[in-house]
Design a protein around this motif. Structure first.
Motif, PDB file in Angstrom:
ATOM      1  N   VAL A  28     -11.013   7.494 -22.754  1.00 11.22           N
ATOM      2  CA  VAL A  28     -10.998   6.775 -24.029  1.00 11.22           C
ATOM      3  C   VAL A  28      -9.789   5.852 -24.080  1.00 11.22           C
ATOM      4  O   VAL A  28      -8.650   6.289 -23.922  1.00 11.22           O
ATOM      5  N   VAL A  29     -10.063   4.574 -24.320  1.00 13.72           N
ATOM      6  CA  VAL A  29      -9.038   3.545 -24.466  1.00 13.72           C
ATOM      7  C   VAL A  29      -8.814   3.319 -25.953  1.00 13.72           C
ATOM      8  O   VAL A  29      -9.776   3.300 -26.740  1.00 13.72           O
ATOM      9  N   PHE A  30      -7.558   3.141 -26.355  1.00 15.68           N
ATOM     10  CA  PHE A  30      -7.230   2.824 -27.747  1.00 15.68           C
ATOM     11  C   PHE A  30      -6.396   1.558 -27.771  1.00 15.68           C
ATOM     12  O   PHE A  30      -5.483   1.385 -26.969  1.00 15.68           O
ATOM     13  N   THR A  31      -6.718   0.675 -28.701  1.00 12.61           N
ATOM     14  CA  THR A  31      -5.855  -0.451 -29.016  1.00 12.61           C
ATOM     15  C   THR A  31      -5.940  -0.679 -30.510  1.00 12.61           C
ATOM     16  O   THR A  31      -6.750  -0.067 -31.205  1.00 12.61           O
ATOM     17  N   ASN A  32      -5.097  -1.558 -31.013  1.00 13.27           N
ATOM     18  CA  ASN A  32      -5.088  -1.809 -32.449  1.00 13.27           C
ATOM     19  C   ASN A  32      -4.663  -3.239 -32.742  1.00 13.27           C
ATOM     20  O   ASN A  32      -4.118  -3.921 -31.881  1.00 13.27           O
ATOM     21  N   GLY A  33      -4.917  -3.655 -33.965  1.00 10.19           N
ATOM     22  CA  GLY A  33      -4.497  -4.971 -34.401  1.00 10.19           C
ATOM     23  C   GLY A  33      -5.139  -5.363 -35.712  1.00 10.19           C
ATOM     24  O   GLY A  33      -5.895  -4.591 -36.316  1.00 10.19           O
ATOM     25  N   CYS A  34      -4.842  -6.594 -36.130  1.00  6.41           N
ATOM     26  CA  CYS A  34      -5.355  -7.134 -37.391  1.00  6.41           C
ATOM     27  C   CYS A  34      -6.704  -7.824 -37.189  1.00  6.41           C
ATOM     28  O   CYS A  34      -7.589  -7.717 -38.030  1.00  6.41           O
TER      29      CYS A  34
END
Length: 162
Positions: A28-34
């Motif tokens: 599982v890959v996680f990233t974040n942002g607006c």
């Protein structure tokens, strides 16, 4: 509920979903942002991030947190519309809205195998990196496509409509 809405999860829904993927042997890959006004830079980054694993979880800043980060005129696109747009991308498996200043709490709850941010970050200053590394996971940065940013896009639009 349609397909895109079904990929927008509350944290309490996301945790067992991610655990099931991991039990099945999926990374599982996680990233974040607006992801306010989506452009090529976003698509390129997200596609490359997803290629690092089998599933992709996206932490999406709420409208309130975007305003705190980017100023009172942002976001241009509201959180529901941004979440639906992100969920429509085939390489994103789950979208979780978060309101905290950083995604650290979300990362600690989801427990991804791979944490990804753009190369405008260093591993030392990526929120949640210590937690993921401490669990034996990986933290990676991805080269961003130069010349694409939401701020620059908004500026270009403003210049054209003076």
């Amino acid at each position: 509920m349609n397909l895109t809405e079904s990929k927008i999860l509350r944290l309490e829904e996301a945790i067992p979903t991610v655990e099931a993927w991991q039990r099945a042997g999926q990374k599982v890959v996680f990233t974040n942002g607006c992801f306010d006004i989506v452009h090529l830079g976003h698509i390129d980054y997200l596609e490359k991030a997803r290629a690092l694993g089998d599933r992709m979880v996206l932490g999406l800043n709420t409208d309130a947190s975007v305003s705190r980060l980017k100023g009172p005129l942002r976001p241009v696109v509201n959180e529901y519309a941004r979440a639906r747009l992100m969920a429509a991308l085939s390489f994103i498996d789950a979208v979780i809205l978060f309101d905290e200043p950083t995604p650290s709490q979300l990362i600690e709850a989801v427990k991804p195998d791979i944490l990804v941010k753009g190369d405008d970050y260093t591993i030392e200053n990526i929120a949640g990196a210590d937690f993921v590394l401490g669990r034996g996971g990986e933290v990676k940065t991805i080269a961003l496509v130069q010349g694409y940013s939401t701020t620059a896009l908004i500026e270009k639009i403003k210049q054209g409509y003076k």
